[in-house]
Design an enzyme around this catalytic site. Sequence first.
Site, PDB file in Angstrom:
ATOM      1  N   GLU A  11       7.811  19.385   8.260  1.00 47.06           N
ATOM      2  CA  GLU A  11       8.059  19.425   6.826  1.00 47.06           C
ATOM      3  C   GLU A  11       9.280  18.569   6.498  1.00 47.06           C
ATOM      4  O   GLU A  11      10.235  18.506   7.257  1.00 47.06           O
ATOM      5  CB  GLU A  11       8.320  20.861   6.356  1.00 47.06           C
ATOM      6  CG  GLU A  11       7.087  21.727   6.263  1.00 47.06           C
ATOM      7  CD  GLU A  11       7.411  23.100   5.692  1.00 47.06           C
ATOM      8  OE1 GLU A  11       8.559  23.301   5.209  1.00 47.06           O
ATOM      9  OE2 GLU A  11       6.529  23.975   5.743  1.00 47.06           O
ATOM     10  N   HIS A  68      -2.534  -3.595  -5.974  1.00 45.77           N
ATOM     11  CA  HIS A  68      -3.836  -4.123  -5.568  1.00 45.77           C
ATOM     12  C   HIS A  68      -4.727  -4.396  -6.773  1.00 45.77           C
ATOM     13  O   HIS A  68      -5.543  -5.322  -6.757  1.00 45.77           O
ATOM     14  CB  HIS A  68      -4.513  -3.140  -4.613  1.00 45.77           C
ATOM     15  CG  HIS A  68      -5.769  -3.669  -4.000  1.00 45.77           C
ATOM     16  ND1 HIS A  68      -5.798  -4.786  -3.215  1.00 45.77           N
ATOM     17  CD2 HIS A  68      -7.056  -3.233  -4.075  1.00 45.77           C
ATOM     18  CE1 HIS A  68      -7.037  -5.031  -2.811  1.00 45.77           C
ATOM     19  NE2 HIS A  68      -7.821  -4.101  -3.329  1.00 45.77           N
ATOM     20  N   LYS A  92     -17.432 -14.851   0.186  1.00 44.88           N
ATOM     21  CA  LYS A  92     -17.912 -14.110   1.356  1.00 44.88           C
ATOM     22  C   LYS A  92     -19.143 -13.309   0.980  1.00 44.88           C
ATOM     23  O   LYS A  92     -19.144 -12.584  -0.014  1.00 44.88           O
ATOM     24  CB  LYS A  92     -16.803 -13.183   1.867  1.00 44.88           C
ATOM     25  CG  LYS A  92     -17.160 -12.337   3.061  1.00 44.88           C
ATOM     26  CD  LYS A  92     -15.976 -11.483   3.483  1.00 44.88           C
ATOM     27  CE  LYS A  92     -15.560 -10.516   2.402  1.00 44.88           C
ATOM     28  NZ  LYS A  92     -14.467  -9.622   2.816  1.00 44.88           N
ATOM     29  N   THR A 140     -10.761 -10.606   7.470  1.00 43.38           N
ATOM     30  CA  THR A 140     -11.185 -11.490   6.387  1.00 43.38           C
ATOM     31  C   THR A 140     -10.355 -12.773   6.366  1.00 43.38           C
ATOM     32  O   THR A 140     -10.892 -13.884   6.215  1.00 43.38           O
ATOM     33  CB  THR A 140     -11.064 -10.776   5.031  1.00 43.38           C
ATOM     34  OG1 THR A 140     -11.956  -9.659   5.002  1.00 43.38           O
ATOM     35  CG2 THR A 140     -11.396 -11.708   3.886  1.00 43.38           C
TER      36      THR A 140
END
Length: 310
Positions: free
Chosen positions: A36, A127, A190, A224
């Site tokens: 914790e 993102h 892709k 990738t």
Amino acid sequence: MKLICGNSNTDLAQSIAGYLKTPLAECLVRRFADEEVWVKIGENVRGDDVFVIQSTSFPANDNLMELLVLIDALKRASAKRITAVIPYFGYARQDRKPAPRTPISAKLVANLITSAGADRVLTMDLHADQIQGFFDIPTDNLIAVPAMVRDIEKNYDTGNTIVVSPDVGGVVRARQLAKRIKSPLAIVDKRRDKPGQSEVMNVIGDVSGKSCILVDDIIDSGGTLCNAATALLKNGAKDVSAFITHGVLSGKAVERINGSDLKELVITDTISATDAVKASDRIRVITVSDMFGKAIVRTANSESVSVLFE
């Protein structure tokens, strides 16, 4: 103004503190025997404008919990305003429901940070830009492009470069970089025609004889990016480098980069570099501490942060 950091990226926190010429406030972040999180702020913060510097990178759940407990401790210590400075915002890749019965974890984490008591969020290269809307508090999303531009102009011949997005989704980010260094833009498309078949990389744009600069927000496994580099070379590129904001680099990613066709991978220090990253001669780290330092000063002074994007 007070600066406090957790354990996720102390090097970046120290660099930001050095830029601001403001020492990090005394803070203990430890673990109980059952793991914790235990926190104690070691100095008075009553009425202060406090900035908590903590990326939610690996181990993501531990670092996220540290951030939440730090914010709660500051709130209960009567800090005037708490800004969560999250250089790398984890769970950002789960920003929508791609299939039935899946979570939108980015929204959940945003709710947790808000409920813990944060008044503002300062982050970099989310993102997906729409994640800013997941927060019910003001959120500034810095971009790493200015730091990348400085490094490219210093180390590359911009007269023979072309900026490449490794997928269609990253075109906006790639265009920002291409515009600043006055380079053309290409895209790697892709696709997989059937399940079980290998991916086909189609290059949109003329890369023949050019030094390609792949740009993206996150590199995780590196697959990738490495495949895109190979596809670009097959299409006549002179060489291929990559500039990525967040070097997650999980699993065997560093090993994959070292054995790839990439000339070099440049990442920022939003995530603390591992020993494997430091030992690699293919990976270079640039700092964004000055950008966060400037944003913190402007936030503290109630000045515009958007000028840092220009």
